[in-house]
Design an enzyme around this catalytic site. Structure first.
Site, PDB file in Angstrom:
ATOM      1  N   ASP A  99       0.827  -1.203   0.000  1.00 38.17           N
ATOM      2  CA  ASP A  99       0.000   0.000   0.000  1.00 38.17           C
ATOM      3  C   ASP A  99       0.865   1.258   0.000  1.00 38.17           C
ATOM      4  O   ASP A  99       0.652   2.166  -0.788  1.00 38.17           O
ATOM      5  CB  ASP A  99      -0.954   0.006   1.208  1.00 38.17           C
ATOM      6  CG  ASP A  99      -0.264  -0.327   2.537  1.00 38.17           C
ATOM      7  OD1 ASP A  99       0.958  -0.588   2.537  1.00 38.17           O
ATOM      8  OD2 ASP A  99      -0.948  -0.318   3.571  1.00 38.17           O
ATOM      9  N   ASP A 102       7.170   3.761   3.404  1.00 48.80           N
ATOM     10  CA  ASP A 102       7.418   4.880   4.312  1.00 48.80           C
ATOM     11  C   ASP A 102       8.896   4.841   4.720  1.00 48.80           C
ATOM     12  O   ASP A 102       9.759   5.189   3.918  1.00 48.80           O
ATOM     13  CB  ASP A 102       6.448   4.705   5.493  1.00 48.80           C
ATOM     14  CG  ASP A 102       6.424   5.864   6.468  1.00 48.80           C
ATOM     15  OD1 ASP A 102       6.377   7.008   6.032  1.00 48.80           O
ATOM     16  OD2 ASP A 102       6.449   5.614   7.685  1.00 48.80           O
ATOM     17  N   LYS A 130       6.539   7.509   0.004  1.00 50.06           N
ATOM     18  CA  LYS A 130       6.976   8.725   0.712  1.00 50.06           C
ATOM     19  C   LYS A 130       8.499   8.698   0.796  1.00 50.06           C
ATOM     20  O   LYS A 130       9.064   8.377   1.856  1.00 50.06           O
ATOM     21  CB  LYS A 130       6.433   8.719   2.154  1.00 50.06           C
ATOM     22  CG  LYS A 130       4.944   8.829   2.339  1.00 50.06           C
ATOM     23  CD  LYS A 130       4.660   8.877   3.856  1.00 50.06           C
ATOM     24  CE  LYS A 130       3.217   8.714   4.192  1.00 50.06           C
ATOM     25  NZ  LYS A 130       2.993   8.567   5.663  1.00 50.06           N
ATOM     26  N   ASP A 158      -4.964   2.375   7.037  1.00 52.33           N
ATOM     27  CA  ASP A 158      -5.700   2.574   8.283  1.00 52.33           C
ATOM     28  C   ASP A 158      -5.054   3.585   9.217  1.00 52.33           C
ATOM     29  O   ASP A 158      -3.865   3.892   9.123  1.00 52.33           O
ATOM     30  CB  ASP A 158      -5.784   1.248   9.050  1.00 52.33           C
ATOM     31  CG  ASP A 158      -4.434   0.864   9.687  1.00 52.33           C
ATOM     32  OD1 ASP A 158      -3.442   0.779   8.942  1.00 52.33           O
ATOM     33  OD2 ASP A 158      -4.387   0.687  10.915  1.00 52.33           O
TER      34      ASP A 158
HETATM   35  P1  IMP Z   1       7.641   1.243   6.643  1.00 50.50           P
HETATM   36  O1  IMP Z   1       7.922   1.556   5.198  1.00 50.50           O
HETATM   37  O2  IMP Z   1       8.351   0.052   7.161  1.00 50.50           O
HETATM   38  O3  IMP Z   1       7.878   2.439   7.533  1.00 50.50           O
HETATM   39  O4  IMP Z   1       6.107   0.908   6.872  1.00 50.50           O
HETATM   40  C1  IMP Z   1       5.164   0.890   5.889  1.00 50.50           C
HETATM   41  C2  IMP Z   1       3.841   0.568   6.572  1.00 50.50           C
HETATM   42  O5  IMP Z   1       3.516   1.610   7.491  1.00 50.50           O
HETATM   43  C3  IMP Z   1       2.691   0.530   5.605  1.00 50.50           C
HETATM   44  O6  IMP Z   1       2.477  -0.757   5.095  1.00 50.50           O
HETATM   45  C4  IMP Z   1       1.536   1.019   6.479  1.00 50.50           C
HETATM   46  O7  IMP Z   1       0.967  -0.051   7.190  1.00 50.50           O
HETATM   47  C5  IMP Z   1       2.164   1.955   7.455  1.00 50.50           C
HETATM   48  N1  IMP Z   1       2.045   3.357   7.025  1.00 50.50           N
HETATM   49  C6  IMP Z   1       3.043   4.195   6.675  1.00 50.50           C
HETATM   50  N2  IMP Z   1       2.590   5.399   6.318  1.00 50.50           N
HETATM   51  C7  IMP Z   1       1.238   5.326   6.437  1.00 50.50           C
HETATM   52  C8  IMP Z   1       0.173   6.269   6.177  1.00 50.50           C
HETATM   53  O8  IMP Z   1       0.351   7.422   5.748  1.00 50.50           O
HETATM   54  N3  IMP Z   1      -1.089   5.815   6.419  1.00 50.50           N
HETATM   55  C9  IMP Z   1      -1.360   4.565   6.872  1.00 50.50           C
HETATM   56  N4  IMP Z   1      -0.400   3.650   7.103  1.00 50.50           N
HETATM   57  C10 IMP Z   1       0.891   4.020   6.893  1.00 50.50           C
HETATM   58 MG    MG Z   2       0.538  -1.933   5.997  1.00 53.62          MG
END
Ligand code: IMP
Ligand code: MG
Length: 179
Positions: A99, A102, A130, A158
């Site tokens: 989805d 981040d 992002k 979510d």
């Molecule tokens: P990361 O890239 O390991 O920091 O985490 C990614 C996960 O963080 C995604 O799969 C989402 O579950 C959650 N996440 C990061 N940003 C958002 C956002 O803006 N809205 C909702 N969930 C987010």
């Molecule tokens: Mg997720």
């Protein structure tokens, strides 16, 4: 639920256009390959359901669930496999369907463990990216759209397990976070 939304950033039509474009790119690139779409639960379910139908070549699907977040908006850095894949990955051209990308912590960990299972190839497709927030290097092959550093909900995404069923993507009113 709709009362909690401050602003709609991507309408159903915007999302459909992004999904169709990415689906066409994948259709072109994976012709003649052994495509396996791996959906990372739960955030990618809406994207996965639409994307698989926008791909016009044979594709298999599988699901896994990893947790890296608590119920809030900040990453914990802790990643664990909650539900593993059913299929043996050997020989598959894996496309991870996410989805949102981040910090990249979840995905870099996931790509590492899936890589160790000897797939033919492994790439990443994310609806939202992002890049400003990246803490570890992860490079998605397919991106729906790059977004600035804001917390978004809807279309699978979510906040505290809510708002996943919104058909659009938006940002919440600050008071929803208890602010
Ligand atoms: P990361 O890239 O390991 O920091 O985490 C990614 C996960 O963080 C995604 O799969 C989402 O579950 C959650 N996440 C990061 N940003 C958002 C956002 O803006 N809205 C909702 N969930 C987010
Ligand atoms: Mg997720």
């Amino acid at each position: 639920m709709l009362n909690d939304i401050q602003e709609v950033l991507y309408s159903e039509k915007d999302l459909q256009e992004m999904v169709d474009r990415v689906g066409a790119e994948i259709t072109r690139d994976y012709e003649g390959k052994n495509l396996l779409l791996v959906s990372v639960l739960k955030g990618s379910v809406a994207f996965m359901a639409d994307l698989m139908r926008a791909i016009k070549i044979p594709a298999r699907i599988d699901f896994m669930s990893v947790s890296s977040y608590g119920s809030g908006t900040k990453t914990s850095g802790v990643v664990k496999i909650v539900k593993d894949l059913d299929l043996n990955l050997e020989g598959y051209d894996i496309l991870i369907v996410e989805d949102i990308l981040d910090s990249g912590k979840t995905l870099s960990y996931l790509m590492e463990i899936l890589q160790a299972r000897n797939p033919a190839s492994i790439e990443l497709c994310t609806l939202f990216d992002k890049p400003e927030r990246r803490q570890v290097p992860v490079f998605p092959k397919y991106v729906g759209t790059v977004i600035p550093d804001a917390f978004i909900v809807g279309y699978g995404l979510d906040y505290a397990e809510n708002y996943r069923n919104l058909p659009f993507v938006g940002i919440l009113k600050p008071e929803v976070y208890g602010g």
